[in-house]
Motif scaffolding. Structure first.
Motif, short mmCIF file in Angstrom:
data_model
loop_
_atom_site.label_atom_id
_atom_site.label_comp_id
_atom_site.label_asym_id
_atom_site.label_seq_id
_atom_site.Cartn_x
_atom_site.Cartn_y
_atom_site.Cartn_z
N LYS A 178 -59.08 2.82 24.77
CA LYS A 178 -59.58 2.83 26.13
C LYS A 178 -61.11 2.81 26.15
O LYS A 178 -61.72 2.11 26.96
CB LYS A 178 -59.06 4.06 26.87
N ALA A 179 -61.73 3.58 25.24
CA ALA A 179 -63.19 3.63 25.17
C ALA A 179 -63.79 2.27 24.85
O ALA A 179 -64.93 1.99 25.22
CB ALA A 179 -63.63 4.66 24.14
N VAL A 184 -53.86 -0.05 27.95
CA VAL A 184 -52.69 0.37 27.19
C VAL A 184 -51.52 0.60 28.14
O VAL A 184 -51.66 1.30 29.15
CB VAL A 184 -52.97 1.68 26.41
N LEU A 185 -50.38 0.01 27.81
CA LEU A 185 -49.12 0.35 28.47
C LEU A 185 -48.31 1.12 27.44
O LEU A 185 -47.84 0.56 26.47
CB LEU A 185 -48.37 -0.90 28.93
N LEU A 186 -48.21 2.42 27.65
CA LEU A 186 -47.60 3.33 26.70
C LEU A 186 -46.18 3.67 27.13
O LEU A 186 -45.98 4.32 28.16
CB LEU A 186 -48.44 4.61 26.58
N ILE A 187 -45.20 3.24 26.34
CA ILE A 187 -43.81 3.58 26.60
C ILE A 187 -43.48 4.80 25.76
O ILE A 187 -43.56 4.75 24.54
CB ILE A 187 -42.89 2.39 26.25
N GLU A 188 -43.14 5.87 26.43
CA GLU A 188 -43.05 7.14 25.71
C GLU A 188 -42.02 8.06 26.34
O GLU A 188 -41.79 8.01 27.54
CB GLU A 188 -44.44 7.80 25.71
N GLN A 189 -41.40 8.89 25.50
CA GLN A 189 -40.51 9.94 25.99
C GLN A 189 -41.19 11.30 26.00
O GLN A 189 -40.84 12.15 26.81
CB GLN A 189 -39.26 10.02 25.12
N LYS A 190 -42.16 11.49 25.11
CA LYS A 190 -42.84 12.78 25.02
C LYS A 190 -43.84 12.92 26.18
O LYS A 190 -44.89 12.27 26.19
CB LYS A 190 -43.55 12.93 23.68
N LEU A 191 -43.51 13.77 27.14
CA LEU A 191 -44.37 13.92 28.30
C LEU A 191 -45.73 14.48 27.94
O LEU A 191 -46.73 14.13 28.55
CB LEU A 191 -43.70 14.85 29.32
N THR A 192 -45.79 15.34 26.93
CA THR A 192 -47.04 16.02 26.61
C THR A 192 -48.16 15.04 26.32
O THR A 192 -49.23 15.09 26.94
CB THR A 192 -46.85 16.95 25.39
#
Length: 231
Positions: A178-179, A184-192
């Motif tokens: 990002k910097a 970024v399109l982040l596909i993720e299950q971990k909410l944290t």
């Protein structure tokens, strides 16, 4: 930058995505969340031209739906699949070489950038990729995609099966992208991790977008979390 509208996707007669619509702006991290089977990975494959689709996928003002995956990649979209898909018989360095677009001249990323970001890869640059640990293979896949100098990178479940320290490293890596102005399109299950680094959060359920908002608004929405995210 990326605008998806009324996107439907199919596996044969199976209708998986039902009118999905969302966008990703320049330099933005968007988390696409949801349970397994909600359609998140299919959405990524649809953007990259890997499944049968109807609707609209516009990249930098240009309709790309119906194009071949390699054509879409050459337009500046990078894709890191959940399966990682490294070349096991090639060394770490050779895998990175395969990711280069053309000669690599003019790219925002160099081999040194990759090795600075992930020193472990530098240590193992002459090692066959097939003997790397799961975390090292994930680092390698991410870096190989970056060597193609994408303006947007779609990453499917980058933290799956990784140790907590490596998960933290992946989060730092995405913020570095990002910097440098990469979306970024982040596909993720971990909410944290998703909630910590994303600018916006999308939640999918049954092939549709059922929530869109900031991480803060998702934290405050107990109903959406319980209905669509919590196991």
């Amino acid at each position: 930058m990326l605008k998806i509208n009324n996107l439907h996707a199919f596996y044969g007669k199976s209708h998986v995505l039902h009118g999905v619509g969302f966008g990703v702006e320049p330099g933005e991290i968007v988390a696409l969340l949801g349970r397994n089977g909600s359609g998140r990975s299919t959405a990524a494959k649809a953007i990259m031209g890997l499944v049968q689709c109807e609707g609209s996928v516009v990249w930098k003002g240009q309709e790309i739906l119906g194009r071949k995956a390699y054509e879409i990649a050459h337009l500046g979209l990078g894709y890191v699949p959940e399966s990682r898909d490294i070349f096991p018989a090639l060394t770490v360095h050779q895998n990175l070489m395969l990711g280069q677009k053309g000669s690599g001249k003019g790219s925002r990323w160099s081999f040194d950038d990759m090795y600075d970001m992930f020193p472990r890869l530098k240590e193992r640059q002459h090692t066959e990729a097939g003997v790397l640990s799961g975390g090292e293979q994930q680092m390698l896949t991410l870096c190989r995609t970056l060597m193609g100098d994408p303006d947007l990178i779609i990453i499917d479940e980058p933290t799956e099966g990784l140790a907590p320290k490596i998960v933290e490293l992946v989060g730092e890596y995405l913020q570095k992208l990002k910097a440098r102005g990469i979306s970024v399109l982040l596909i993720e299950q971990k909410l944290t991790i998703a909630m910590a680094i994303s600018d916006r959060a999308l939640v999918m359920g049954h092939g549709c977008i059922v929530f869109e908002g900031t991480p803060e608004s998702l934290r405050a929405d107990a109903y959406t979390r319980k209905e669509w995210l919590e196991v």
